[in-house]
Design a protein around this motif. Structure first.
Motif, PDB file in Angstrom:
ATOM      1  N   PRO A   1      29.966  49.611  42.827  1.00 22.70           N
ATOM      2  CA  PRO A   1      29.539  49.409  41.423  1.00 22.70           C
ATOM      3  C   PRO A   1      30.238  50.362  40.451  1.00 22.70           C
ATOM      4  O   PRO A   1      30.533  49.983  39.314  1.00 22.70           O
ATOM      5  CB  PRO A   1      28.032  49.673  41.458  1.00 22.70           C
ATOM      6  CG  PRO A   1      27.625  49.457  42.867  1.00 22.70           C
ATOM      7  CD  PRO A   1      28.805  49.855  43.694  1.00 22.70           C
ATOM      8  N   GLN A   2      30.521  51.580  40.884  1.00 25.49           N
ATOM      9  CA  GLN A   2      31.236  52.513  40.009  1.00 25.49           C
ATOM     10  C   GLN A   2      32.658  52.026  39.762  1.00 25.49           C
ATOM     11  O   GLN A   2      33.169  52.127  38.648  1.00 25.49           O
ATOM     12  CB  GLN A   2      31.237  53.913  40.614  1.00 25.49           C
ATOM     13  CG  GLN A   2      29.884  54.567  40.580  1.00 25.49           C
ATOM     14  CD  GLN A   2      29.897  55.969  41.147  1.00 25.49           C
ATOM     15  OE1 GLN A   2      30.853  56.389  41.788  1.00 25.49           O
ATOM     16  NE2 GLN A   2      28.826  56.699  40.911  1.00 25.49           N
TER      17      GLN A   2
ATOM     18  N   ASP B   1      31.552  57.147  33.355  1.00 24.43           N
ATOM     19  CA  ASP B   1      31.740  56.608  32.017  1.00 24.43           C
ATOM     20  C   ASP B   1      33.218  56.757  31.670  1.00 24.43           C
ATOM     21  O   ASP B   1      33.672  57.863  31.374  1.00 24.43           O
ATOM     22  CB  ASP B   1      30.864  57.364  31.020  1.00 24.43           C
ATOM     23  CG  ASP B   1      30.840  56.707  29.657  1.00 24.43           C
ATOM     24  OD1 ASP B   1      31.171  55.509  29.560  1.00 24.43           O
ATOM     25  OD2 ASP B   1      30.486  57.399  28.688  1.00 24.43           O
TER      26      ASP B   1
ATOM     27  N   PRO C   1      26.196  58.216  35.898  1.00 28.17           N
ATOM     28  CA  PRO C   1      27.169  57.173  36.248  1.00 28.17           C
ATOM     29  C   PRO C   1      28.511  57.441  35.580  1.00 28.17           C
ATOM     30  O   PRO C   1      28.579  58.078  34.534  1.00 28.17           O
ATOM     31  CB  PRO C   1      26.546  55.889  35.698  1.00 28.17           C
ATOM     32  CG  PRO C   1      25.128  56.220  35.409  1.00 28.17           C
ATOM     33  CD  PRO C   1      25.033  57.697  35.222  1.00 28.17           C
TER      34      PRO C   1
ATOM     35  N   ARG D   1      33.604  48.901  39.809  1.00 31.09           N
ATOM     36  CA  ARG D   1      33.471  47.744  38.910  1.00 31.09           C
ATOM     37  C   ARG D   1      33.268  48.215  37.467  1.00 31.09           C
ATOM     38  O   ARG D   1      33.858  47.661  36.549  1.00 31.09           O
ATOM     39  CB  ARG D   1      32.281  46.875  39.344  1.00 31.09           C
ATOM     40  CG  ARG D   1      32.455  46.219  40.688  1.00 31.09           C
ATOM     41  CD  ARG D   1      33.337  45.019  40.643  1.00 31.09           C
ATOM     42  NE  ARG D   1      32.690  44.025  39.798  1.00 31.09           N
ATOM     43  CZ  ARG D   1      33.321  43.037  39.208  1.00 31.09           C
ATOM     44  NH1 ARG D   1      34.596  42.869  39.385  1.00 31.09           N
ATOM     45  NH2 ARG D   1      32.693  42.190  38.445  1.00 31.09           N
ATOM     46  N   GLN D   2      32.454  49.243  37.272  1.00 29.61           N
ATOM     47  CA  GLN D   2      32.215  49.768  35.930  1.00 29.61           C
ATOM     48  C   GLN D   2      33.510  50.318  35.336  1.00 29.61           C
ATOM     49  O   GLN D   2      33.728  50.243  34.133  1.00 29.61           O
ATOM     50  CB  GLN D   2      31.145  50.854  35.970  1.00 29.61           C
ATOM     51  CG  GLN D   2      30.817  51.399  34.598  1.00 29.61           C
ATOM     52  CD  GLN D   2      29.801  52.538  34.642  1.00 29.61           C
ATOM     53  OE1 GLN D   2      29.397  52.984  35.712  1.00 29.61           O
ATOM     54  NE2 GLN D   2      29.404  53.002  33.485  1.00 29.61           N
ATOM     55  N   ALA D   3      34.388  50.853  36.175  1.00 35.45           N
ATOM     56  CA  ALA D   3      35.661  51.405  35.707  1.00 35.45           C
ATOM     57  C   ALA D   3      36.678  50.310  35.405  1.00 35.45           C
ATOM     58  O   ALA D   3      37.729  50.589  34.849  1.00 35.45           O
ATOM     59  CB  ALA D   3      36.224  52.373  36.742  1.00 35.45           C
TER      60      ALA D   3
ATOM     61  N   HIS E   1      32.347  38.707  43.822  1.00 36.52           N
ATOM     62  CA  HIS E   1      32.282  39.668  42.713  1.00 36.52           C
ATOM     63  C   HIS E   1      33.479  39.546  41.769  1.00 36.52           C
ATOM     64  O   HIS E   1      33.713  40.432  40.945  1.00 36.52           O
ATOM     65  CB  HIS E   1      32.185  41.091  43.262  1.00 36.52           C
ATOM     66  CG  HIS E   1      30.898  41.323  43.991  1.00 36.52           C
ATOM     67  ND1 HIS E   1      29.706  41.549  43.340  1.00 36.52           N
ATOM     68  CD2 HIS E   1      30.615  41.326  45.313  1.00 36.52           C
ATOM     69  CE1 HIS E   1      28.745  41.685  44.240  1.00 36.52           C
ATOM     70  NE2 HIS E   1      29.265  41.561  45.441  1.00 36.52           N
TER      71      HIS E   1
END
Length: 132
Positions: free
Chosen positions: A69-70, A38, A36, A72-74, A111
């Motif tokens: 989702p990637q 990071d 994923p 959002r993670q960023a 979201h």
């Protein structure tokens, strides 16, 4: 008189290089799975202020369901939905939701991602202003 390399040596080298170029090097049978995303922390970050971080999420090879989702993670906070004026107002005072882009605002709202609607009046070099 200079000595010439033996023909045998030349043929062996040519054969070795030729065989190396024909090898099947398609990689490992089970390639490693991608990790994923990071994010790398900045070295000298500036104050964010009231700016929002946006990413243009596309389908990509893995599809939107994997890309969102990637993003959002960023740290995704806002997305842009580009629309052309003539796709929204098809006749004077008649409006439509082209390709359900405006309906996507509810998905992003769930979201907690803000949406920026941008209406283009020029698409590359062609006008997208309705004829009426």
């Amino acid at each position: 008189m200079k000595s010439q390399p033996p023909v045998f040596l030349f043929l062996v080298l040519a054969l070795a290089f030729g065989m190396a170029g024909c090898s099947d090097d398609s990689g490992p049978a089970n390639p490693p799975q991608e990790q994923p995303f990071d994010p790398t922390p900045p070295v000298n970050p500036q104050d964010k202020g009231d700016r929002l971080f946006g990413i243009a999420i596309s389908e990509g090879e893995e599809g939107f369901q994997a890309a969102f989702p990637q993003a959002r993670q960023a740290g995704l906070q806002v997305v842009e939905l580009p629309l052309t004026w003539d796709a929204i107002e098809t006749e004077p005072g008649v409006y439509q939701d082209p390709d359900a882009l405006l309906a996507a605002t509810s998905f992003y709202g769930v979201h907690d991602v803000q949406v920026m609607l941008s209406m283009a009046v020029i698409n590359t070099v062609a006008s997208t202003v309705p004829d009426h």
